[in-house]
Design a protein around this motif. Structure first.
Motif, PDB file in Angstrom:
ATOM      1  N   SER A 160      -0.221   4.293   7.735  1.00  0.00           N
ATOM      2  CA  SER A 160      -0.635   2.900   7.589  1.00  0.00           C
ATOM      3  C   SER A 160      -1.923   2.660   8.371  1.00  0.00           C
ATOM      4  N   GLY A 201       0.810  -1.201   0.000  1.00  0.00           N
ATOM      5  CA  GLY A 201       0.000   0.000   0.000  1.00  0.00           C
ATOM      6  C   GLY A 201       0.851   1.260   0.000  1.00  0.00           C
ATOM      7  N   ARG A 202       0.227   2.389  -0.286  1.00  0.00           N
ATOM      8  CA  ARG A 202       0.981   3.637  -0.390  1.00  0.00           C
ATOM      9  C   ARG A 202       1.760   3.933   0.895  1.00  0.00           C
ATOM     10  N   HIS A 203       1.219   3.538   2.031  1.00  0.00           N
ATOM     11  CA  HIS A 203       1.902   3.810   3.289  1.00  0.00           C
ATOM     12  C   HIS A 203       3.241   3.090   3.394  1.00  0.00           C
ATOM     13  N   SER A 204       3.445   2.030   2.561  1.00  0.00           N
ATOM     14  CA  SER A 204       4.700   1.280   2.649  1.00  0.00           C
ATOM     15  C   SER A 204       5.875   2.046   2.056  1.00  0.00           C
TER      16      SER A 204
END
Length: 290
Positions: free
Chosen positions: A269, A259-262
């Protein structure tokens, strides 16, 4: 210095635009003779005029087994055989729910994206075996790996291409015919608009929008271009990948890593959203510049 495909003969479906055209250009530069198989006759004639004796054009609708056979036979009659098949011709459909698909639309997608490559492999493999081996490359997609990157029929078909490539590799590798797939990410081509029936000029504008916006939605901050996929196809077509068969090469700027948070510290997250910014799940701060 000899090119990496010197003396090789390739057939590339969808070879007159987008990823296919980029691959034709690269393969020719690396010494291959190429049959560009497509339904864009005017562009095919331009390719022949541009590259002379190195490229021949074959009108090929990949839903027609006769057209596929004719394109492969042209490689034999014009250049003496077949070493490489890049099953690249592609289409897409509109985003929509499973409740909105039609039987006709589903069959059309599978006819182009799965049946076409299957028939290409069926007829190419004996030609390659007669030459002592070869390489088959199938264009899949990250849409075949995860939900959210394409319409449901397209995504399901591309998942089928990945597994079909694996099974075909199991059947053909002992006869020195390697089979692999490439899973492109967001590549700036006109397929997005063209598959919606938009005029070529509008479809090309959509490709430009992908090129402008892709860098902001994936870890690698650049747009994916046809040459990025062509370089992957060159590797799989060349002797550099002689020990590679039955796999898929993801070329997507890292968009499927998570996901983008990674990869974007500005995007929290789900754990941070649940437990707060001071939780052990909070991402580390961006490193200081060197």
């Amino acid at each position: 210095m000899a090119g990496r495909l010197e003396g090789k003969v390739a057939v590339i479906t969808g070879g007159c635009s987008g990823i296919g055209l980029g691959t034709v250009e690269l393969f020719v530069a690396e010494g291959a003779k190429v049959v560009a198989a497509d339904i864009q006759d005017e562009k095919g004639a331009m390719l022949e005029a541009r590259f002379g004796e190195q490229v021949r054009y074959a009108h090929c609708d990949v839903t027609s087994e006769d057209d596929i056979v004719a394109a492969l036979n042209l490689a034999d009659s014009a250049f003496g055989g077949l070493d490489i098949l890049f099953n690249n011709a592609g289409i897409s459909d509109r985003m929509g729910a499973i409740t909105e698909v039609t039987a006709e639309g589903w069959d059309w997608i599978f006819s182009v994206l799965v049946r076409g490559p299957a028939l290409g492999m069926k007829h190419a493999a004996p030609m390659m075996i007669a030459r002592g081996g070869g390489s088959i490359i199938n264009t899949a997609s990250i849409a075949g790996l995860q939900a959210g990157f394409g319409p449901i029929a397209y995504s399901t078909a591309k998942a089928g291409v990945i597994h079909m490539s694996r099974v075909a590799a199991a059947q053909l590798s002992r006869q020195k015919v390697r089979v692999n797939a490439i899973c492109p990410g967001l590549i700036a081509t006109s397929i997005f608009g063209a598959s919606l029936g938009l005029p070529r000029e509008v479809a090309d504008q959509m490709a430009a929008r992908v090129e402008q916006g892709a860098a902001s939605v994936q870890p690698v901050p650049k747009a994916g271009l046809p040459d990025d996929i062509a370089q992957a196809a060159l590797y799989l077509a060349s002797d550099a990948s002689a020990f590679v068969s039955g796999t898929h090469l993801v070329v997507d700027g890292g968009i499927t890593v998570g996901g983008r948070h990674s990869w974007d510290t500005a995007s929290p997250s789900p754990f941070v959203q649940m437990f707060g910014e001071d939780s052990p799940f909070a991402p580390p701060a961006d490193p200081a510049p060197l």
